[in-house]
Design a protein around this motif. Sequence first.
Motif, PDB file in Angstrom:
ATOM      1  N   ALA A   1      -3.510  -0.173 -12.212  1.00  0.00           N
ATOM      2  CA  ALA A   1      -4.503  -1.010 -11.543  1.00  0.00           C
ATOM      3  C   ALA A   1      -3.829  -2.064 -10.666  1.00  0.00           C
ATOM      4  O   ALA A   1      -4.237  -2.297  -9.517  1.00  0.00           O
ATOM      5  CB  ALA A   1      -5.405  -1.681 -12.575  1.00  0.00           C
TER       6      ALA A   1
ATOM      7  N   SER B   1      -0.810  -1.928  -9.400  1.00  0.00           N
ATOM      8  CA  SER B   1      -0.113  -1.254  -8.300  1.00  0.00           C
ATOM      9  C   SER B   1      -1.075  -0.861  -7.184  1.00  0.00           C
ATOM     10  O   SER B   1      -0.790  -1.047  -5.989  1.00  0.00           O
ATOM     11  CB  SER B   1       0.608  -0.004  -8.817  1.00  0.00           C
ATOM     12  OG  SER B   1       1.564  -0.347  -9.802  1.00  0.00           O
ATOM     13  N   VAL B   2      -2.246  -0.346  -7.573  1.00  0.00           N
ATOM     14  CA  VAL B   2      -3.234   0.057  -6.579  1.00  0.00           C
ATOM     15  C   VAL B   2      -3.753  -1.158  -5.819  1.00  0.00           C
ATOM     16  O   VAL B   2      -3.843  -1.153  -4.580  1.00  0.00           O
ATOM     17  CB  VAL B   2      -4.403   0.801  -7.248  1.00  0.00           C
ATOM     18  CG1 VAL B   2      -5.558   1.001  -6.261  1.00  0.00           C
ATOM     19  CG2 VAL B   2      -3.935   2.150  -7.776  1.00  0.00           C
ATOM     20  N   ALA B   3      -4.083  -2.228  -6.557  1.00  0.00           N
ATOM     21  CA  ALA B   3      -4.597  -3.435  -5.912  1.00  0.00           C
ATOM     22  C   ALA B   3      -3.550  -4.037  -4.973  1.00  0.00           C
ATOM     23  O   ALA B   3      -3.867  -4.437  -3.843  1.00  0.00           O
ATOM     24  CB  ALA B   3      -5.013  -4.453  -6.973  1.00  0.00           C
TER      25      ALA B   3
ATOM     26  N   ALA C   1      -9.557  -4.250  -2.506  1.00  0.00           N
ATOM     27  CA  ALA C   1      -8.453  -3.932  -3.413  1.00  0.00           C
ATOM     28  C   ALA C   1      -8.860  -4.052  -4.876  1.00  0.00           C
ATOM     29  O   ALA C   1      -8.652  -3.129  -5.677  1.00  0.00           O
ATOM     30  CB  ALA C   1      -7.258  -4.844  -3.114  1.00  0.00           C
TER      31      ALA C   1
ATOM     32  N   ALA D   1      -9.412  -0.936  -7.528  1.00  0.00           N
ATOM     33  CA  ALA D   1      -8.560  -0.928  -8.722  1.00  0.00           C
ATOM     34  C   ALA D   1      -9.399  -1.045  -9.984  1.00  0.00           C
ATOM     35  O   ALA D   1      -9.120  -0.385 -10.995  1.00  0.00           O
ATOM     36  CB  ALA D   1      -7.555  -2.076  -8.643  1.00  0.00           C
TER      37      ALA D   1
ATOM     38  N   LEU E   1     -11.004   2.285 -10.652  1.00  0.00           N
ATOM     39  CA  LEU E   1     -10.035   3.305 -11.041  1.00  0.00           C
ATOM     40  C   LEU E   1      -9.569   3.131 -12.480  1.00  0.00           C
ATOM     41  O   LEU E   1      -9.333   4.121 -13.192  1.00  0.00           O
ATOM     42  CB  LEU E   1      -8.836   3.241 -10.091  1.00  0.00           C
ATOM     43  CG  LEU E   1      -7.725   4.274 -10.315  1.00  0.00           C
ATOM     44  CD1 LEU E   1      -8.281   5.685 -10.094  1.00  0.00           C
ATOM     45  CD2 LEU E   1      -6.560   4.007  -9.367  1.00  0.00           C
ATOM     46  N   ALA E   2      -9.434   1.882 -12.934  1.00  0.00           N
ATOM     47  CA  ALA E   2      -8.889   1.608 -14.264  1.00  0.00           C
ATOM     48  C   ALA E   2      -9.653   2.308 -15.388  1.00  0.00           C
ATOM     49  O   ALA E   2      -9.034   2.974 -16.237  1.00  0.00           O
ATOM     50  CB  ALA E   2      -8.838   0.096 -14.500  1.00  0.00           C
TER      51      ALA E   2
END
Length: 224
Positions: A188, A190-192, A204, A208, A211-212
């Motif tokens: 999370a 890393s994606v943000a 962002a 994230a 997705l988490a």
Amino acid sequence: MTPGRAAIVEGWPVFVTAVFVGIAFGLTARQSGLSIIETSATSVIVCAGASQFVMGDLLRTSTPAPVIVLTVLLLNARHLLMAAAMRPFVATASLARRLGLAYILTDEAFALGISWFRRGHRDLRYYTVFGAILWCSWNAGTLLGATFGAGLDDPQRFGIDFAITAVFVAIVVIGVRHRADAVVAVVAVSVAAGLRLAGASAVAVVIAGALAPLIAFAMRPRSE
């Protein structure tokens, strides 16, 4: 260890950072034109850090009051989801107590409370003690910032703008109990961070955050 003591032992990093975040809010609210009483009243009545910071920014830019109210309501709509997740654990409490628990419901109280219940506990004292101390920490910080920080021209040079990040880092560290928790947190973040660096900072956190739980669902044991 009693539930109340466990809440203090596990939650003290969040309490400390909440004071500094409260100071940061007190500073920004005063620089937005609010009085000490108005600034403190905001934390007493609303007590939702992120939306309070947004409110301060909107006040600074002379945004119309209806827009500010609607924005704060939309930002705080997430509390409905948190309350729904908490309901199975508080359903047997009296109406008066449930209203009190709802009043101290914040992102931090939800994260630590759900973590406590995930460990098989059902005693509400953990959540009650944590939420009450966090409320006191936030309001104490707000009052300090509003009282002594109005004259600071550039509060960011003291690093207090990082305080709100620190409090959520503390939540994540405390909440990690298993390898899957750590994996979800790392992905999370890393994606943000990647989206923010790519210029998509507005979505962002939303992406994230969506997705988490999908990652957590994919990593759950097959027996569940």
